[in-house]
Write a protein that holds these residues in place. Structure first.
Motif, PDB file in Angstrom:
ATOM      1  N   SER A  43       0.785  -1.130  -0.260  1.00 35.54           N
ATOM      2  CA  SER A  43       0.089  -0.303  -0.174  1.00 35.54           C
ATOM      3  C   SER A  43       0.825   0.800  -0.440  1.00 35.54           C
ATOM      4  N   ALA A  44       2.166   0.840   0.688  1.00 35.03           N
ATOM      5  CA  ALA A  44       2.773   1.784   0.318  1.00 35.03           C
ATOM      6  C   ALA A  44       3.668   2.459  -0.943  1.00 35.03           C
ATOM      7  N   GLY A  45       3.479   1.518  -1.727  1.00 33.34           N
ATOM      8  CA  GLY A  45       4.531   1.418  -2.709  1.00 33.34           C
ATOM      9  C   GLY A  45       6.069   1.029  -3.015  1.00 33.34           C
ATOM     10  N   THR A  46       6.255   0.219  -1.926  1.00 31.78           N
ATOM     11  CA  THR A  46       7.001  -0.659  -2.118  1.00 31.78           C
ATOM     12  C   THR A  46       6.674  -1.715  -3.187  1.00 31.78           C
ATOM     13  N   SER A  47       8.107  -2.492  -4.019  1.00 35.83           N
ATOM     14  CA  SER A  47       7.743  -2.737  -4.994  1.00 35.83           C
ATOM     15  C   SER A  47       7.323  -4.398  -4.370  1.00 35.83           C
ATOM     16  N   ARG A  48       7.097  -5.149  -5.354  1.00 38.80           N
ATOM     17  CA  ARG A  48       7.076  -6.981  -5.112  1.00 38.80           C
ATOM     18  C   ARG A  48       8.476  -7.659  -5.043  1.00 38.80           C
ATOM     19  N   TYR A  52       9.760  -9.241  -0.817  1.00 37.87           N
ATOM     20  CA  TYR A  52       9.797 -10.912  -1.029  1.00 37.87           C
ATOM     21  C   TYR A  52      11.549 -10.544  -0.155  1.00 37.87           C
ATOM     22  N   ARG A  53      12.094  -9.759  -0.684  1.00 41.60           N
ATOM     23  CA  ARG A  53      13.599  -9.675   0.092  1.00 41.60           C
ATOM     24  C   ARG A  53      13.483  -8.932   1.376  1.00 41.60           C
ATOM     25  N   HIS A  54      12.646  -8.619   2.583  1.00 43.49           N
ATOM     26  CA  HIS A  54      12.062  -8.570   3.586  1.00 43.49           C
ATOM     27  C   HIS A  54      11.864  -9.883   4.029  1.00 43.49           C
ATOM     28  N   VAL A  55      11.176 -10.243   3.347  1.00 45.46           N
ATOM     29  CA  VAL A  55       9.905 -11.031   4.087  1.00 45.46           C
ATOM     30  C   VAL A  55      11.649 -12.528   3.863  1.00 45.46           C
ATOM     31  N   LYS A  56      12.008 -12.664   3.300  1.00 46.20           N
ATOM     32  CA  LYS A  56      13.362 -13.382   3.396  1.00 46.20           C
ATOM     33  C   LYS A  56      14.417 -13.435   4.488  1.00 46.20           C
ATOM     34  N   GLU A  57      14.372 -12.014   4.882  1.00 51.44           N
ATOM     35  CA  GLU A  57      14.820 -11.704   5.958  1.00 51.44           C
ATOM     36  C   GLU A  57      14.385 -11.750   7.240  1.00 51.44           C
ATOM     37  N   GLY A  59      12.030 -14.363   7.618  1.00 46.53           N
ATOM     38  CA  GLY A  59      12.627 -16.098   8.420  1.00 46.53           C
ATOM     39  C   GLY A  59      11.306 -16.881   6.503  1.00 46.53           C
ATOM     40  N   TYR A  60      11.227 -16.386   5.739  1.00 43.21           N
ATOM     41  CA  TYR A  60      10.702 -16.937   4.729  1.00 43.21           C
ATOM     42  C   TYR A  60      11.406 -18.113   3.854  1.00 43.21           C
ATOM     43  N   LYS A  61      10.537 -19.142   4.191  1.00 42.09           N
ATOM     44  CA  LYS A  61      11.574 -20.347   3.107  1.00 42.09           C
ATOM     45  C   LYS A  61      11.346 -20.960   1.890  1.00 42.09           C
ATOM     46  N   GLY A  62       9.931 -19.919   1.804  1.00 43.87           N
ATOM     47  CA  GLY A  62       9.922 -20.168  -0.145  1.00 43.87           C
ATOM     48  C   GLY A  62       9.936 -19.889  -0.808  1.00 43.87           C
ATOM     49  N   GLY A  63       9.887 -19.780  -2.366  1.00 41.89           N
ATOM     50  CA  GLY A  63      10.544 -19.594  -3.373  1.00 41.89           C
ATOM     51  C   GLY A  63       9.818 -18.284  -3.821  1.00 41.89           C
ATOM     52  N   GLN A  64      10.761 -17.609  -4.453  1.00 43.24           N
ATOM     53  CA  GLN A  64      10.616 -16.005  -5.384  1.00 43.24           C
ATOM     54  C   GLN A  64       8.809 -15.773  -6.028  1.00 43.24           C
ATOM     55  N   SER A  65       8.884 -17.302  -7.060  1.00 45.42           N
ATOM     56  CA  SER A  65       7.488 -17.499  -7.419  1.00 45.42           C
ATOM     57  C   SER A  65       5.959 -17.305  -6.840  1.00 45.42           C
ATOM     58  N   ALA A  66       6.183 -18.192  -5.901  1.00 45.07           N
ATOM     59  CA  ALA A  66       5.226 -18.743  -4.733  1.00 45.07           C
ATOM     60  C   ALA A  66       5.290 -17.406  -4.006  1.00 45.07           C
ATOM     61  N   ALA A  67       5.834 -16.127  -3.928  1.00 44.51           N
ATOM     62  CA  ALA A  67       5.793 -15.090  -3.017  1.00 44.51           C
ATOM     63  C   ALA A  67       5.218 -14.195  -4.063  1.00 44.51           C
ATOM     64  N   SER A  87      12.943  -1.433  -7.713  1.00 46.62           N
ATOM     65  CA  SER A  87      13.388  -1.564  -6.508  1.00 46.62           C
ATOM     66  C   SER A  87      12.490   0.058  -5.685  1.00 46.62           C
ATOM     67  N   SER A  88      12.109  -0.098  -5.408  1.00 47.64           N
ATOM     68  CA  SER A  88      11.916   1.574  -3.946  1.00 47.64           C
ATOM     69  C   SER A  88      12.502   1.507  -3.115  1.00 47.64           C
ATOM     70  N   THR A  89      13.852   0.694  -2.906  1.00 47.85           N
ATOM     71  CA  THR A  89      14.938   1.411  -1.899  1.00 47.85           C
ATOM     72  C   THR A  89      15.134   2.820  -1.888  1.00 47.85           C
ATOM     73  N   PRO A  90      15.537   3.264  -0.808  1.00 52.26           N
ATOM     74  CA  PRO A  90      16.466   3.816  -1.125  1.00 52.26           C
ATOM     75  C   PRO A  90      17.929   4.358  -1.891  1.00 52.26           C
ATOM     76  N   GLU A  91      18.662   3.647  -1.487  1.00 54.30           N
ATOM     77  CA  GLU A  91      19.696   3.493  -1.881  1.00 54.30           C
ATOM     78  C   GLU A  91      19.320   3.508  -3.946  1.00 54.30           C
ATOM     79  N   ALA A  92      18.142   2.778  -4.303  1.00 48.33           N
ATOM     80  CA  ALA A  92      17.923   2.363  -5.161  1.00 48.33           C
ATOM     81  C   ALA A  92      17.253   3.849  -6.270  1.00 48.33           C
ATOM     82  N   ILE A  93      16.358   4.479  -4.903  1.00 46.19           N
ATOM     83  CA  ILE A  93      16.363   5.641  -5.731  1.00 46.19           C
ATOM     84  C   ILE A  93      17.147   7.375  -5.818  1.00 46.19           C
ATOM     85  N   GLN A  94      17.570   7.128  -4.827  1.00 52.74           N
ATOM     86  CA  GLN A  94      19.211   7.771  -5.271  1.00 52.74           C
ATOM     87  C   GLN A  94      19.898   7.613  -6.591  1.00 52.74           C
ATOM     88  N   LYS A  95      20.140   6.158  -6.594  1.00 49.76           N
ATOM     89  CA  LYS A  95      20.725   5.692  -7.818  1.00 49.76           C
ATOM     90  C   LYS A  95      20.119   6.354  -9.510  1.00 49.76           C
TER      91      LYS A  95
END
Length: 235
Positions: A43-48, A52-57, A59-67, A87-95
């Motif tokens: 809802s805040a505009g974060t990309s999938r 996915y990267r955050h839920v992996k951190e 503890g998500y154990k599934g694959g990218q396609s399922a996510a 990507s909507s991370t601050p680093e990507a936006i700055q780049k």
């Protein structure tokens, strides 16, 4: 067990096991434990990709396609507008902001310039050739080789080989040496308007059929697919 569409081992399990437990399957996605976070993030505009990267951190154990499938269902259910590809991370936006300050060429544009003779802005062309002189040499090599066949000129062929045998680009040098080793065939290709392209194309089709059927059939079926049957019917 063909009628049941399952193996005998599966049937034995159902005969001697707990039918209810065997039929009970957990279809819940591993993403459900992060449901609240996913709703807020999307809802805040974060990309999938970032979700996915955050839920992996987390503890998500599934694959990218399922996510991604799970997030797509949420997006569709709640009609969310999200950044799907970027990507909507601050680093990507700055780049991205830094890159927007520069006028840049893509690799595809350079390849089209070399191979398809596509137009480039004069400033781009001058910069690329000045900064990377090997691109200028490669451009000239392609142009001169095409000119040999356009003009059907044999002396141009000999000059081309002698010139590019001493090229600073190893790939071009190997190409020129290869032309010299097979000079008689290359001369025939320049002098004659005939081509074996049709034969080679047919040969490629036959080889493709052979590869796709490898290990799947016998000589009879392979013959039926490759050989022309009298009467105008293909097997």
């Amino acid at each position: 067990m063909a009628e049941l569409h399952c193996s005998s081992a599966t049937v034995i399990k159902y005969r001697h096991g707990d039918y209810e437990s065997l039929c009970r399957k957990n279809f819940r996605s591993g993403m459900e434990q992060f449901y609240d976070y996913i709703i807020k993030a999307l809802s805040a505009g974060t990309s999938r990709k970032d979700v996915y990267r955050h839920v992996k951190e987390k503890g998500y154990k599934g694959g990218q396609s399922a996510a991604y499938d799970y997030m797509d269902k949420i997006v569709k259910r709640f009609q969310l507008e999200i950044a799907i590809y970027k990507s909507s991370t601050p680093e990507a936006i700055q780049k991205k902001k830094v890159l927007e300050k520069y006028d840049h060429l893509t690799r595809n544009e350079i390849i089209r310039f070399l191979w398809l003779d596509a137009e480039l802005a004069e400033t781009h062309k001058n910069y690329v050739i000045e900064k990377y002189p090997k691109i200028g040499e490669l451009k000239n090599c392609i142009r001169e080789f095409r000119e040999i066949y356009e003009k059907k000129n044999m002396p141009l062929l000999y000059l081309f080989i002698e010139k590019y045998k001493r090229s600073g680009l190893k790939t071009i040098t190997r190409f020129a040496n290869g032309l010299e080793k097979d000079l008689e065939a290359v001369e025939n290709s320049v002098a004659s308007c005939l081509s074996n392209g049709f034969v080679e194309g047919t040969n490629s089709k036959l080889k493709m059929i052979k590869r796709t059927m490898y290990g799947r059939c016998g000589i009879e079926l392979l013959s039926a697919k490759l050989m022309y049957e009298k009467g105008g019917v293909y097997g």
